[in-house]
Design a protein around this motif. Structure first.
Motif, PDB file in Angstrom:
ATOM      1  N   ASN A   1       0.816  -1.230   0.000  1.00  0.00           N
ATOM      2  CA  ASN A   1       0.000   0.000   0.000  1.00  0.00           C
ATOM      3  C   ASN A   1       0.845   1.273   0.000  1.00  0.00           C
ATOM      4  OD1 ASN A   1      -2.625  -1.328   0.130  1.00  0.00           O
ATOM      5  ND2 ASN A   1      -2.035  -1.913   2.211  1.00  0.00           N
ATOM      6  N   GLY A   2       1.978   1.226  -0.729  1.00  0.00           N
ATOM      7  CA  GLY A   2       2.807   2.420  -0.862  1.00  0.00           C
ATOM      8  C   GLY A   2       3.587   2.791   0.379  1.00  0.00           C
TER       9      GLY A   2
ATOM     10  N   GLU B   1       7.119   1.955   7.170  1.00  0.00           N
ATOM     11  CA  GLU B   1       6.500   3.209   7.596  1.00  0.00           C
ATOM     12  C   GLU B   1       5.196   3.372   6.813  1.00  0.00           C
ATOM     13  OE1 GLU B   1       7.576   7.990   7.870  1.00  0.00           O
ATOM     14  OE2 GLU B   1       9.126   6.521   7.403  1.00  0.00           O
ATOM     15  N   CYS B   2       4.092   3.089   7.478  1.00  0.00           N
ATOM     16  CA  CYS B   2       2.798   2.990   6.797  1.00  0.00           C
ATOM     17  C   CYS B   2       2.243   4.367   6.456  1.00  0.00           C
ATOM     18  CB  CYS B   2       1.802   2.237   7.673  1.00  0.00           C
ATOM     19  SG  CYS B   2       2.353   0.570   8.137  1.00  0.00           S
TER      20      CYS B   2
ATOM     21  N   PHE C   1       3.370  -5.184   7.728  1.00  0.00           N
ATOM     22  CA  PHE C   1       3.542  -4.952   6.301  1.00  0.00           C
ATOM     23  C   PHE C   1       2.581  -3.883   5.781  1.00  0.00           C
ATOM     24  CE2 PHE C   1       4.581  -9.394   7.240  1.00  0.00           C
ATOM     25  CZ  PHE C   1       5.893  -9.450   6.799  1.00  0.00           C
ATOM     26  N   CYS C   2       1.923  -3.149   6.670  1.00  0.00           N
ATOM     27  CA  CYS C   2       0.984  -2.083   6.289  1.00  0.00           C
ATOM     28  C   CYS C   2      -0.158  -2.632   5.429  1.00  0.00           C
ATOM     29  CB  CYS C   2       1.700  -0.944   5.558  1.00  0.00           C
ATOM     30  SG  CYS C   2       3.020  -0.177   6.514  1.00  0.00           S
ATOM     31  N   THR C   3      -0.629  -3.808   5.765  1.00  0.00           N
ATOM     32  CA  THR C   3      -1.714  -4.432   5.018  1.00  0.00           C
ATOM     33  C   THR C   3      -3.063  -4.311   5.711  1.00  0.00           C
ATOM     34  OG1 THR C   3      -1.138  -6.546   6.066  1.00  0.00           O
ATOM     35  CG2 THR C   3      -0.185  -6.093   3.908  1.00  0.00           C
TER      36      THR C   3
END
Length: 372
Positions: free
Chosen positions: A184-185, A198-199, A207-209
């Motif tokens: 997600n970038g 770093e979300c 993993f910022c999912t």
């Protein structure tokens, strides 16, 4: 077999117990070392700290003493051929079992220990290690890597690297972000055998999912229904409310509509508690109680809240008809007043006979008009 009464047996048992106790007490007083202990009431020899044995005749050696004896408590006096603080050093170890390897010379030290005089290229306690490439190169492995040269017998050395490092000398840090594990970038930050993400706003997790539930805090007010979006939320507001969180109360319309069977049947109605009057907006104008203004903005607002084009045309046609009726009524009233004024003027003239005929004719003509 003679029968003994119970009372006689009890007396005999007491006599035997007293005799045994006196014998035990006398034996303890004779044999117990009163310098290292004492006899208790039961005739048992109790030892002082540092002494042991049935009659406190043995001293206690130093804890850990292997090949030694004591004359006083906590001593460790070594036996023959033994040395050291705990009498555990064999003074004849070089003759009995030479521990030195690779042709090294075994020597006994004054402390009772041994040492090995290693030949060239060997080292260690027992000269078991060979001076190999690792030692010659000064153990070159970096970042905690272990240098290996088969105990010094290998021709070259190798480095066993810790996790996260590669290279001949473990000098290169592995880029853990190379496989782009963050979703997600998110921004990947490389570490030592690890990475962190770093979300961006709206996501969380390793993993910022994980999409953050923006509706968890119940941001929608006044019964609005919340729908989670990416880093945002959307509120579906009930009737009468608007705004991002349904926090704005929609103002009530100036007029209401009665719903009919078709759009043409929708007739505007004015609430009975209000009087509609149009006023011209001037700088110093004031409004009387019970009156209000209908502005262009309010008309547009009413248009946005349910007035169709056909309804506006119907209202305009009804307004034109109303204006025409009012104009026609005014004209008739003015004409009637003009005729009444003409008759009044003739009554005031000097010729009475002429005045009578004219007023009578006018009255008859007005009567005919009224009958028609």
């Amino acid at each position: 077999m003679l029968w003994c009464p119970p009372l006689l047996l009890s007396a005999l048992c007491w006599v035997l117990f007293i005799y045994q106790t006196s014998v035990t007490a006398d034996e303890c007083a004779e044999r117990c070392d009163l310098y290292h202990g004492h006899c208790d009431e039961d005739g048992v020899c109790r030892c002082d700290p540092g002494w042991d044995g049935p009659f406190c005749e043995d001293c206690v050696k130093m804890p850990g003493c292997v090949h030694g004896v004591c004359h006083q408590p906590w001593q460790c006096m070594c036996l023959s051929d033994w040395a050291g603080k705990f009498c555990d050093k064999d003074l004849h170890i070089c003759e009995r079992s030479n521990p030195c390897q690779n042709g090294a010379e075994c020597v006994i030290t004054p402390e009772g220990d041994y040492s090995c005089n290693c030949p060239e290229s060997f080292h260690g306690k027992n000269c078991e290690l060979k001076r190999g490439p690792c030692e010659i190169e000064g153990f070159p492995c970096q970042n905690g890597g272990t240098c290996q040269d088969n105990g010094g017998y290998a021709e070259t050395f190798t480095c066993r690297c810790l996790a996260g490092y590669v290279g001949r000398l473990c000098e290169t840090d592995v880029d853990d972000c190379l496989m782009r594990p963050c979703a997600n970038g998110a921004t990947c930050i490389d570490g030592v055998n690890r990475f962190s993400c770093e979300c961006p706003h709206g996501f969380q997790g390793r993993f910022c999912t994980v999409n953050i539930d923006d509706c968890a805090g119940q941001p929608c007010h006044n019964g609005g229904r919340c729908y989670d979006r990416v880093g945002d939320y959307e509120c579906y507001c009930p009737g009468g409310f608007t705004g991002k969180s349904c926090e704005i109360l929609v103002p009530r319309p100036t007029w209401e509509y009665e719903t009919g069977t078709s759009p043409l049947d929708r007739v505007p109605s004015v609430p009975p508690t209000r009087t509609v009057s149009s006023t011209r907006g001037t700088v110093g104008s004031t409004e009387k109680p019970g009156h209000f203004k209908i502005s262009v903005k309010e008309v547009v607002t009413q248009r946005e809240h349910g007035l169709s084009k056909l309804q506006l045309i119907t209202i305009a046609v009804l307004g034109v008809i109303t204006v025409l009726v009012i104009i026609l009524t005014v004209l008739l009233v003015v004409r009637h007043r003009n005729r009444g004024a003409s008759c009044w003027c003739q009554r005031s003239s000097p010729d009475t006979k002429t005045h009578y005929h004219q007023c009578q004719g006018t009255s008859q003509e007005h009567k005919k008009t009224t009958e028609l």
